[in-house]
Write a protein that holds these residues in place. Structure first.
Motif, PDB file in Angstrom:
ATOM      1  N   ALA A  40       0.804  -1.226   0.000  1.00  0.00           N
ATOM      2  CA  ALA A  40       0.000   0.000   0.000  1.00  0.00           C
ATOM      3  C   ALA A  40       0.837   1.275   0.000  1.00  0.00           C
ATOM      4  N   ARG A  41       2.078   1.193   0.497  1.00  0.00           N
ATOM      5  CA  ARG A  41       2.887   2.391   0.643  1.00  0.00           C
ATOM      6  C   ARG A  41       3.073   3.096  -0.702  1.00  0.00           C
ATOM      7  N   GLY A  42       2.633   4.351  -0.762  1.00  0.00           N
ATOM      8  CA  GLY A  42       2.774   5.140  -1.981  1.00  0.00           C
ATOM      9  C   GLY A  42       1.770   4.776  -3.065  1.00  0.00           C
ATOM     10  N   ARG A  43       0.804   3.908  -2.731  1.00  0.00           N
ATOM     11  CA  ARG A  43      -0.205   3.530  -3.726  1.00  0.00           C
ATOM     12  C   ARG A  43      -1.596   3.787  -3.150  1.00  0.00           C
ATOM     13  N   ASP A  44      -2.614   3.446  -3.896  1.00  0.00           N
ATOM     14  CA  ASP A  44      -3.982   3.629  -3.433  1.00  0.00           C
ATOM     15  C   ASP A  44      -4.297   2.541  -2.383  1.00  0.00           C
ATOM     16  N   GLY A  45      -4.578   2.989  -1.141  1.00  0.00           N
ATOM     17  CA  GLY A  45      -4.764   2.051  -0.029  1.00  0.00           C
ATOM     18  C   GLY A  45      -5.923   1.100  -0.224  1.00  0.00           C
ATOM     19  N   LYS A  46      -7.049   1.643  -0.703  1.00  0.00           N
ATOM     20  CA  LYS A  46      -8.239   0.809  -0.882  1.00  0.00           C
ATOM     21  C   LYS A  46      -7.994  -0.266  -1.928  1.00  0.00           C
ATOM     22  N   MET A  47      -7.347   0.144  -3.003  1.00  0.00           N
ATOM     23  CA  MET A  47      -7.062  -0.795  -4.080  1.00  0.00           C
ATOM     24  C   MET A  47      -6.092  -1.865  -3.583  1.00  0.00           C
ATOM     25  N   ALA A  48      -5.086  -1.439  -2.825  1.00  0.00           N
ATOM     26  CA  ALA A  48      -4.118  -2.393  -2.285  1.00  0.00           C
ATOM     27  C   ALA A  48      -4.824  -3.388  -1.363  1.00  0.00           C
ATOM     28  N   GLN A  79       6.115  -7.477  -6.096  1.00  0.00           N
ATOM     29  CA  GLN A  79       5.467  -7.958  -7.335  1.00  0.00           C
ATOM     30  C   GLN A  79       4.010  -7.513  -7.409  1.00  0.00           C
ATOM     31  N   LEU A  80       3.285  -7.690  -6.285  1.00  0.00           N
ATOM     32  CA  LEU A  80       1.879  -7.280  -6.297  1.00  0.00           C
ATOM     33  C   LEU A  80       1.792  -5.763  -6.501  1.00  0.00           C
ATOM     34  N   GLY A  81       2.697  -5.044  -5.828  1.00  0.00           N
ATOM     35  CA  GLY A  81       2.732  -3.587  -6.005  1.00  0.00           C
ATOM     36  C   GLY A  81       2.965  -3.222  -7.458  1.00  0.00           C
ATOM     37  N   GLY A  82       3.831  -3.992  -8.131  1.00  0.00           N
ATOM     38  CA  GLY A  82       4.117  -3.755  -9.552  1.00  0.00           C
ATOM     39  C   GLY A  82       2.863  -3.893 -10.404  1.00  0.00           C
ATOM     40  N   ILE A  83       2.040  -4.886 -10.097  1.00  0.00           N
ATOM     41  CA  ILE A  83       0.788  -5.081 -10.843  1.00  0.00           C
ATOM     42  C   ILE A  83      -0.122  -3.868 -10.637  1.00  0.00           C
ATOM     43  N   LEU A  84      -0.209  -3.418  -9.364  1.00  0.00           N
ATOM     44  CA  LEU A  84      -1.074  -2.273  -9.070  1.00  0.00           C
ATOM     45  C   LEU A  84      -0.592  -1.017  -9.806  1.00  0.00           C
ATOM     46  N   ASP A  85       0.745  -0.876  -9.911  1.00  0.00           N
ATOM     47  CA  ASP A  85       1.279   0.283 -10.632  1.00  0.00           C
ATOM     48  C   ASP A  85       0.852   0.264 -12.100  1.00  0.00           C
ATOM     49  N   LEU A  86       0.867  -0.935 -12.701  1.00  0.00           N
ATOM     50  CA  LEU A  86       0.480  -1.065 -14.113  1.00  0.00           C
ATOM     51  C   LEU A  86      -0.991  -0.698 -14.308  1.00  0.00           C
ATOM     52  N   ALA A 146      -2.664   1.370 -12.307  1.00  0.00           N
ATOM     53  CA  ALA A 146      -2.784   2.807 -12.056  1.00  0.00           C
ATOM     54  C   ALA A 146      -2.326   3.629 -13.266  1.00  0.00           C
ATOM     55  N   LYS A 147      -1.298   3.134 -13.933  1.00  0.00           N
ATOM     56  CA  LYS A 147      -0.783   3.854 -15.099  1.00  0.00           C
ATOM     57  C   LYS A 147      -1.697   3.694 -16.314  1.00  0.00           C
ATOM     58  N   GLY A 148      -2.639   2.756 -16.231  1.00  0.00           N
ATOM     59  CA  GLY A 148      -3.514   2.503 -17.367  1.00  0.00           C
ATOM     60  C   GLY A 148      -2.884   1.557 -18.378  1.00  0.00           C
ATOM     61  N   ASP A 149      -1.758   0.924 -17.991  1.00  0.00           N
ATOM     62  CA  ASP A 149      -1.104  -0.012 -18.909  1.00  0.00           C
ATOM     63  C   ASP A 149      -1.908  -1.294 -19.097  1.00  0.00           C
ATOM     64  N   ILE A 150      -2.591  -1.718 -18.056  1.00  0.00           N
ATOM     65  CA  ILE A 150      -3.408  -2.932 -18.182  1.00  0.00           C
ATOM     66  C   ILE A 150      -4.783  -2.658 -17.585  1.00  0.00           C
ATOM     67  N   SER A 151      -5.768  -3.388 -18.053  1.00  0.00           N
ATOM     68  CA  SER A 151      -7.122  -3.262 -17.514  1.00  0.00           C
ATOM     69  C   SER A 151      -7.239  -4.165 -16.287  1.00  0.00           C
ATOM     70  N   ARG A 187       4.723 -10.269 -23.233  1.00  0.00           N
ATOM     71  CA  ARG A 187       3.593 -11.050 -23.741  1.00  0.00           C
ATOM     72  C   ARG A 187       2.536 -10.176 -24.411  1.00  0.00           C
ATOM     73  N   GLY A 188       2.865  -8.923 -24.642  1.00  0.00           N
ATOM     74  CA  GLY A 188       1.936  -8.044 -25.346  1.00  0.00           C
ATOM     75  C   GLY A 188       0.603  -7.899 -24.651  1.00  0.00           C
ATOM     76  N   MET A 189       0.641  -7.745 -23.322  1.00  0.00           N
ATOM     77  CA  MET A 189      -0.619  -7.650 -22.572  1.00  0.00           C
ATOM     78  C   MET A 189      -1.045  -6.210 -22.347  1.00  0.00           C
ATOM     79  N   LYS A 190      -0.249  -5.296 -22.881  1.00  0.00           N
ATOM     80  CA  LYS A 190      -0.532  -3.884 -22.642  1.00  0.00           C
ATOM     81  C   LYS A 190      -1.886  -3.490 -23.192  1.00  0.00           C
ATOM     82  N   GLN A 191      -2.587  -2.688 -22.431  1.00  0.00           N
ATOM     83  CA  GLN A 191      -3.888  -2.211 -22.839  1.00  0.00           C
ATOM     84  C   GLN A 191      -3.736  -1.303 -24.056  1.00  0.00           C
ATOM     85  N   VAL A 192      -4.654  -1.464 -25.003  1.00  0.00           N
ATOM     86  CA  VAL A 192      -4.597  -0.592 -26.183  1.00  0.00           C
ATOM     87  C   VAL A 192      -5.345   0.687 -25.854  1.00  0.00           C
ATOM     88  N   THR A 193      -4.603   1.787 -25.732  1.00  0.00           N
ATOM     89  CA  THR A 193      -5.252   3.065 -25.466  1.00  0.00           C
ATOM     90  C   THR A 193      -5.193   3.928 -26.724  1.00  0.00           C
TER      91      THR A 193
END
Lengths: 503, 95
Positions: free
Chosen positions: A362-370, A398-405, A407-412, A437-443
């Motif tokens: 949660a540190r530095g990220r959205d607490g509720k989402m974490a 690792q879990l924090g890394g997923i949350l960052d992706l 938050a950045k809008g990289d993945i849905s 693996r080309g999982m990036k969200q198409v924006t």
């Protein structure tokens, strides 16, 4: 100052044949002290060793052997006392409690009847968000555990293993402040949680590290309040003690049964005998242990082998300075710092390791989402495999890394769940996996527009229907998501579909 | 305080010492003599006197939390009248 205010729960009421009854419950919890060596000998405390291999001559009560106290066990008792906001007695003393049993070679247990090391404290027992019962602790004393007898290996013999003989126990005695079976179980849960935070007892009930004796009596509504005002026990009913329970479920079932048994006796015009009882989980009932009653003349006297235990205030202060943040404070802080609900905070602080993991995510990220991801995804996944957080294949980073992706809008959110599964089972860096693996969200709206155009071109009939009924736009969104392998940004797809269909 | 025959019988039972009925009166008598002697101490006024726990000013000796003993099942069991598979074997005791 953190807000620790709460409401008091209502006492449990049991309907008898003639009237309502309330319960009054006090617990004596025996908690095995976490230490390397025993309370008065240098034998190991390791569970599950070869029978009689963790036994020193002191434990076997060989003639001439003298007890020498393990200072760390004393420190653990003090630490526990401090964790329960209790008074620490700088002078305590050991007494002998005399009785004969094959698993007690000395013929007496060294305990602390007259001068326990810890005096009055308290525990806040959580009964739900904003609801808690304050239970007073009367005392904590140090004593020796007994050995283990096995009765089912031979029809005529009992087998005795002295490995547990002499292991340090803390007997934690509560006042009769508990008012129902659920509260009793919640009390043990909370006490266990605090002990585990403190590191003074591992709380393993299956291995017998934590066992409870439960005192139960019944009274008419109103009588308990008169007792609390006067501290006069005569307002309460006669109590029975149910011995040696090592599961929350049994504690509840035994209290429930015992209360109904006592109500039946009193309503039938009888009197409850003060006695020791045993809970039989197979039959779901308690029964009298008359044999124990007869031997209940312990002839306590000060142990002549041990001088009084004197400790210094400075030593106690050092221990106090090393206490970790305890569950109540941690929970309150999580609510304030991370903006999560009290319920989520309770779940996350149940074990210190869980709390530490969450904090790192949660540190530095959205607490509720974490909180959401840790509780629902990670805990859920771990539970499926019967693992605890220390066995988690996924780190907080690792879990924090997923949350960052996310938050950045990289993945849905949907792709995030797939990614979670990949990282959980295969490991690796989340951002790297998404890239590889080309999982990036198409924006990229151009790409999404092209996909939408294609679907519209392929399904003219659907387009006509959707123009009449805008709700059908959802079908197009679904098709686009399918066509892009779920990688299109759902918000962008929604907007583009709506725009194209209305043009 | 005086010990009667029943109390003498009870004390013997709690101590797991077998005493024949005919020996109980003498035992009770001996108890009473000892207790009578000790009761003289009650005549001393000890108000405000701290109990003396040792004749020399000593602090309770401590040990460190280190495993220094164990791993000697054979020695522990060597005096046992009966031992099986590493356990002391005793006549059945069941609650």
């Amino acid at each position: 100052m953190l807000d620790l205010s709460f409401e008091t729960p209502k006492p449990k009421v049991i309907q008898g044949a003639a009237q309502d009854w309330e319960l009054v419950i006090g617990l004596e919890v025996h908690a095995q002290v976490s230490s390397n060596a025993k309370l008065f000998s240098g034998a190991s405390t390791t569970f599950g060793a070869e029978p009689n291999s963790n036994v020193a001559f002191v434990d076997a009560a060989m003639p001439g052997m003298l007890p020498v106290i393990n200072e760390f066990c004393v420190a653990q008792a003090v630490r526990t006392g401090l964790g329960l906001n209790a008074e620490i007695n700088l002078m305590s003393a050991f007494d002998r409690k005399n009785y004969f049993y094959p698993d007690l070679p000395q013929g007496y247990q060294i305990s602390q009847l007259y001068h326990p090391i810890v005096g009055e404290g308290e525990i806040l027992v959580d009964m739900g968000p904003g609801v808690a019962r304050r239970v007073r602790i009367e005392r904590i004393h140090l004593e020796q555990d007994a050995g283990k007898s096995i009765h089912d290996m031979d029809p005529h013999m009992s087998f005795v293993d002295l490995n547990r003989t002499g292991v340090a126990l803390m007997e934690i005695v509560s006042r009769p402040d508990i008012r129902g079976p659920e509260e009793a179980a919640a009390y043990v849960v909370k006490l266990r949680q605090i002990l585990r935070y403190l590191g003074t007892c591992d709380g393993n009930m299956q291995n017998g590290s934590l066992r409870a004796d439960v005192n139960v009596s019944i009274c008419e509504p109103g009588a308990y309040e008169r007792y609390q005002e006067t501290q006069d026990f005569s307002h309460l009913g006669t109590r029975c003690e149910i011995k040696n329970m090592n599961s929350m479920r049994f504690i509840q079932a035994a209290i429930e049964y015992e209360a109904r048994r006592q109500i039946k006796i009193v309503e039938g015009g009888g009197k409850v005998d003060q006695e020791t009882r045993l809970y039989d989980p197979d039959k779901g009932e308690t029964r009298s242990m008359r044999s124990k009653e007869e031997a209940h003349d312990y002839r306590y006297f000060p142990c002549p082998d041990l001088l009084p235990l004197e400790i210094e205030q400075a030593w106690v202060d050092d221990i106090a300075a090393s206490l970790p943040e305890l569950p109540d404070e941690k929970k309150a802080r999580f609510v304030t710092d991370f903006g999560i609900t009290e319920y989520d905070a309770s779940v996350l602080t149940a074990e210190a390791e869980n709390a530490a993991f969450f904090e790192e995510v949660a540190r530095g990220r959205d607490g509720k989402m974490a909180a959401n991801w840790v509780i629902n995804e990670l805990f859920g996944r771990l539970k499926k495999e019967d693992h605890d957080i220390t066995e988690s294949p996924m780190s907080a980073a690792q879990l924090g890394g997923i949350l960052d992706l996310i938050a950045k809008g990289d993945i849905s959110g949907k792709i995030a769940k797939d990614l979670f599964e990949i990282v959980y089972t295969e490991g690796g860096d989340p951002a790297g996996i998404v890239e590889a693996r080309g999982m990036k969200q198409v924006t990229d709206t151009g790409a999404i527009e092209a996909a939408v155009d294609q679907i519209i071109a392929d399904n003219p009939a659907q387009v006509e229907k959707a123009k009449e009924n805008p709700k059908l736009a959802g079908w197009f969104v679904g098709q686009v998501m399918k066509a892009t392998g779920g990688k299109a940004n759902p918000k962008a797809v929604n907007e583009i579909v709506a725009k194209k269909l209305s043009s | 305080m005086s010990i009667d025959i029943e109390t003498a019988r009870r004390v013997a039972k709690l101590a797991r010492i077998k005493v024949e009925d005919e020996d109980l009166p003498a035992l009770a008598g001996e108890f009473n003599t000892i207790l009578g002697f000790i009761e003289q101490l009650n005549e001393v006024d000890i108000d405000g006197v701290e109990p003396m726990t040792s004749v020399t000013p000593m602090r309770l000796k401590r040990r460190e939390d280190v495993v220094t003993s164990g791993g000697m099942q054979d020695k522990i069991l060597s005096n046992a009248p009966d031992a099986r598979e590493g356990f002391f074997a005793v006549p059945k005791v069941v609650e």
